[in-house]
Design an enzyme around this catalytic site. Structure first.
Site: not given
Lengths: 532, 498
Positions: A198, A256, A299, A333, A430
């Site tokens: 990321p 992506g 993750e 995160c 989030e």
């Protein structure tokens, strides 16, 4: 050590309220009185872009399509460079190179000691180019230069030295079986690893992925985030200078749905490791399952609780809670994005958390003394502002911030909500931005239940000096990391990863090696063994 | 030796360090005494080295204790110890020529080998343990009641290392590397025959940033300085490599003083077993190297060469060819395979064993004499028709003397190979999988080399069975002997799982 590491981390990037009780930033960073001048005149980065192509088989090459995409300066939204845009065909080329490097060597056939030496030499080279690498990282990601130069690049170096040390200590077992058998396990490299990282910590994520994969003797195709393709290309150049053979690490910049998807569904990739959103994680796992059943490490996102207990020293708790959420523009995160505060200290905490947020120095990340730079891009910027609106609409109280910062770039005011309820979107989703949500609780059992009442389970913070409380919470919280009186301690040795929908598997530490090793049991029958 | 050759390589390096190294400084012995350091090639004195005794050991232990109890070393994060150790390894690599020369002039280690490999191997071992410094893991425990339990793995404290003279560099790094990684502080006593490189290493360690007092080097004799270490009340562990005889004394001193932990790597009489199916062209040179390398002064030397009857004569013929090409001479000469023995005492001892062999009826196949002229040179010596009860088949000679014995069956050779008080290493030469596996498990020895010999590796633990000692050197196991485990338990309440 953890406590010391965190305090040094905090003191390098943030003013420590507890130190001498003085507010170090008073008069400097109160954004209402504007640092607009700094924003209108971004500091010229002391670095130039040298590498903007794909890295395949040791060569920097254009994309097969010839296409490029712009990578933008988050301070201004202006183009830094046009980077080769990899797609399925480039992934195919990169995988072929990685496959050849794995099947024919020399990388997996080298002695582990030699692999170690190359990784150590690489660490030395990165150390030498520390400031240049840090500047490129800041330019591309909007992260504070001081944070990159003093914490993240040195951490990158430590991570590679750490994994270098594993290369010659990968031990299988000899096993006593039932019968006249000699049993041994060989821990073999898994093959070609596909890795997708990321944009929030481009270098650190590179180290978490590439370090263990290389130490174990694998070859790699790495897809960087389209927002931050630059630093990986620069350090990879150094990695080849250190002696990495061609084809061992291939880097495909791109998006992506194109390059990322091609990597995930590739039939000749033996392993995937992805760090990013839970939403994308699902796609990655699905593509792996539909193609060749490659094992996947994920993750993903989080909504980590930071629990302030009734015995807490409020000043210290406020500072750590503030750090846990606002660090890296809130783009972590594991950010402590649900601040649960015991009712006894709640009012004092909210008052001080507000004051702390108002004092946060926001501005050009190249400027010394800043605490917060811009968000990564327009999409994130808009998403965060949307959540701030949702927070206001759902009845939470805005204690600080609540809007963009300045008029240019992707800066957002450090924002604090109080009176947040568990079911508000700002408490369930989030946000990945500088938005702190403070929730009140009364009983320990109650806060355990509420803290666990989420689909995520990445991390948790506990602030208490009560041993029994700490021990109870550490076991009761369903999260991959529990930080007690510290937060964001990212030592190379500490495994990191999520429970529930925060992911699968662990990175860092000895546990990370498992992601990149196959276990082969070798069984040989014995004749006349002296013992069994 | 060819006396006519102009020996450009026969040189004595500049010797920089001859004093004790205590608390980061080079100092004279309290007594002011020194002892002579002799060049085994010429029997001449090359340096006078400070002679440490009990009082000097006391000072060194005091410095080490202070560095352990109050100094930064055990308190540094593992990654910081790693950084300093990696620097130490780099400095070793940068000083290879000088270090190799010191070991050659002191221990008669072959210079070309030292320069090309052995000193670098020392640096590699330091790097191996540097990489282990941040990987010292305890465990969290599965308790059977409402308890949180875990283990802390802590450095054992002040370590005394007593090291031998046969490989000064290897022995130093083998002991110091893991102890440093563990966070220990230490007092090293190098052998009186070979004190020079240890002092040099101490100097490099300091340059690399190892804090004062962490490594102390006391040069001197075993009966004085060595005894003071093994009986010291403030040393937490003693790690010794040397003879079995001295091993007894070390352990006794530990027992009668403070019950310090002991690790012993002692003598051997290792079997080198050649089976009928072995490839003679490969195995004969290996057998030769396995016995005569470093003048036979190696604890794991393959000194009992068991050869199966079907291949015996062919093997002996091939060996004889090989030994004719084996060159004895100045260890600085790049063409030489074997230098002088370390000192007069060893030299005489080996010659007397050779006489025993002759007297007890073994057949002298090759060698058997000292070389004429100066220095402690002995011909590579091979006896055949050796029986298990001969002195040369039972005792550790520590010289270039090979005893060849014939055997018939696998069962027989296992029994005979194990018929020794020692159990350090063994070689198995066969390509038969079942024989290899059976014999590997049957031999009571700490290291088994199948179709190879001296396969030392950073990650491979070495240490003895039986009276060859206990405790391993090298590998992760060596790290753990410098660590101790503390168990911690505390009640927990309302845990959702146990």
């Amino acid at each position: 050590m953890a406590a010391r590491r965190i305090s040094s981390l905090v003191s390098r990037t943030l003013p420590l309220v507890s130190r001498g009780g003085k507010q170090t930033y008073v008069g400097r960073g109160i954004y209402r009185y504007s640092t607009a001048a700094a924003l209108e005149d971004p500091i010229k980065p002391p670095v130039s872009v040298q590498y903007d192509k794909l890295l395949i088989n040791g060569q920097f090459v254009d994309a097969a399509s010839g296409k490029t995409f712009p990578t933008l300066d988050p301070r201004t939204g202006e183009v830094i460079a046009h980077v080769a845009e990899g797609d399925a065909e480039d992934i195919n080329r990169a995988v072929a190179a990685a496959r050849k490097a794995f099947d024919e060597g020399p990388w997996p056939k080298m002695t582990a000691y030699e692999r170690q030496r190359i990784l150590l030499r690489f660490a030395d080279l990165v150390e030498k180019h520390n400031d240049e690498i840090a500047a490129l990282e800041t330019w591309d990601s909007g992260k504070l230069y001081e944070q990159c130069a003093q914490i993240e690049v040195p951490m990158f170096v430590r991570l590679f030295r750490y994994y270098a040390g594993w290369a010659d200590k990968i031990h299988g077992l000899t096993i006593p079986a039932d019968g006249a058998l000699h049993v041994q396990t060989l821990h073999e490299p898994i093959g070609v690893a596909g890795q997708i990282i990321p944009w929030n910590f481009p270098l650190v994520m590179f180290a978490w992925k590439v370090g263990p994969a290389l130490a174990c003797g694998n070859t790699i195709v790495l897809k960087t985030a389209e927002q931050t393709p630059l630093s990986a290309l620069l350090v990879s150049k150094l990695l080849h200078e250190a002696g990495l053979p061609d084809g061992v690490l291939n880097i495909v910049s791109g998006f992506g749905p194109t390059a990322g998807a091609a990597l995930c569904s590739h039939m000749d990739v033996d392993k995937l490791a992805f760090t990013g959103s839970t939403e994308t994680g699902k796609v990655v796992l699905e593509l792996a399952s539909k193609s060749n059943l490659k094992p996947v490490t994920l993750e993903l996102g989080g909504k980590s609780p930071f629990i302030v207990c009734e015995d807490a020293d409020v000043d210290q708790a406020v500072e750590l809670a503030h750090f846990s959420l606002f660090f890296n523009q809130g783009q972590c995160c594991c950010a402590g994005s649900r601040t649960y505060v015991h009712e006894k200290v709640y009012d004092e905490f909210v008052e001080k958390a507000k004051a702390r947020a108002l004092r946060r120095a926001v501005g050009d990340p190249f400027k010394a003394g800043m605490e917060q730079g811009p968000q990564i891009d327009a999409e994130q910027f808009e998403k965060i502002l949307k959540y701030i609106r949702l927070g206001k609409e759902s009845g939470a109280t805005v204690e600080a911030g609540g809007d963009r910062f300045g008029s240019k770039g992707y800066y957002i005011q450090p924002t604090v909500f109080s009176n947040v309820k568990d079911n508000m979107p700002i408490a369930t989703d989030e946000i990945f931005g500088p938005v702190q949500t403070i929730l009140k609780y009364k009983e320990l059992d109650d806060v355990i239940r509420r803290a666990n009442n989420t689909r995520y389970g990445l991390a948790a913070g506990v602030f208490t000096h009560n041993l029994d409380t700490a021990n109870t919470l550490m076991r009761a919280l369903r999260a991959g990391t529990v930080w007690i009186n510290c937060f964001d301690t990212f030592d190379a040795t500490i495994p990191f990863g999520g429970y529930k929908m925060s992911g699968i598997g662990r990175e860092k530490g000895e546990y990370s090696l498992k992601n990149y090793l196959q276990v082969k049991a070798v069984v040989t029958s014995l004749k006349n063994p002296a013992w069994l | 030796m060819n006396g006519n050759m102009e020996k450009a390589w026969m040189r004595i390096p500049d010797i920089k360090f001859t004093k004790l190294f205590i608390n980061g400084e080079f100092v004279d012995a309290i007594s002011g005494k020194t002892f002579e350091n002799i060049d085994p090639r010429t029997e001449e004195v090359i340096a006078n080295v400070s002679e440490g005794d009990k009082e000097d050991v006391d000072l060194a232990v005091k410095a080490a204790r202070q560095a352990f109890d109050h100094g930064p070393w055990p308190r540094l994060p593992g990654c910081e110890r790693r950084r300093i150790m990696l620097k130490f390894a780099d400095l070793i690599d940068e000083n290879v020529d000088e270090l190799a020369a010191l070991d050659t002039v002191d221990a008669a280690n072959l210079y070309s080998l030292g320069k090309a490999m052995q000193i670098h191997h020392g640096a590699e071992l330091i790097r191996y343990y540097a990489g282990a410094a941040d990987k010292i893991h305890g465990t969290t425990l599965k308790m059977s009641s409402e308890l949180q339990g875990y283990t802390l793995v802590e450095p054992i404290g002040v370590v005394g290392h007593i090291v031998p003279w046969n490989f000064p560099t290897q022995m130093f790094v083998m002991k110091v590397g893991p102890a440093l990684a563990a966070g220990c502080t230490m007092v090293v006593k190098p052998a009186e025959q070979t004190p020079l490189s240890a002092l040099y290493y101490a100097h490099l360690a300091k340059q690399a940033g190892v804090p004062d007092g962490v490594i102390n080097v006391v040069t001197g004799y075993g009966s004085t300085a060595g005894a003071a270490i093994s009986s010291h009340m403030d040393i937490d562990m003693v790690s010794f490599t040397g003879s079995t005889e001295t091993g007894h004394r070390i352990m006794q001193a530990a027992a009668t003083s403070n019950l310090k932990a002991v690790s012993l790597e002692l003598g051997g009489k290792s079997p080198f077993i050649v089976f009928d199916d072995a490839d003679v062209d490969r195995v004969a040179p290996l057998a030769l190297l396995g016995c005569f390398f470093n003048q036979g002064q190696i604890c794991v030397a393959g000194t009992r060469t068991f050869v199966q009857e079907g291949i015996h004569d062919k093997f002996v013929d091939r060996l004889l060819e090989e030994v004719k090409r084996w060159v004895v001479g100045d260890p600085f000469d790049p063409n030489v395979n074997q230098g002088p023995q370390v000192d007069k005492k060893q030299y005489k001892k080996i010659l007397s064993y050779i006489e025993h062999g002759k007297r007890e009826g073994a057949t002298l196949l090759a060698g058997g004499k000292p070389l004429p002229g100066k220095g402690y040179y002995i011909e590579p010596t091979i006896f055949t028709d050796v029986t298990d009860d001969m002195t040369i088949a039972k005792e550790e000679i520590f010289g270039p003397v090979m005893s060849i014995m014939k055997f018939k069956t696998v069962e027989e050779v296992i029994k005979r190979a194990n018929g020794t008080k020692y159990g350090l290493a063994a070689g198995i030469m066969t390509n038969d999988l079942n024989i290899a596996n059976t014999v590997a498990r049957s031999l009571r020895a700490g290291a088994i080399w199948i179709n190879c010999y001296f396969a030392f590796d950073n990650d491979l633990p070495i240490g003895g069975y039986k009276m060859s000692g206990f405790g391993k050197d090298m590998g992760i196991q060596a790290l753990h002997k410098y660590l101790q485990i503390k168990s911690v338990a505390t009640p927990i309440f309302n845990s959702p799982w146990l």
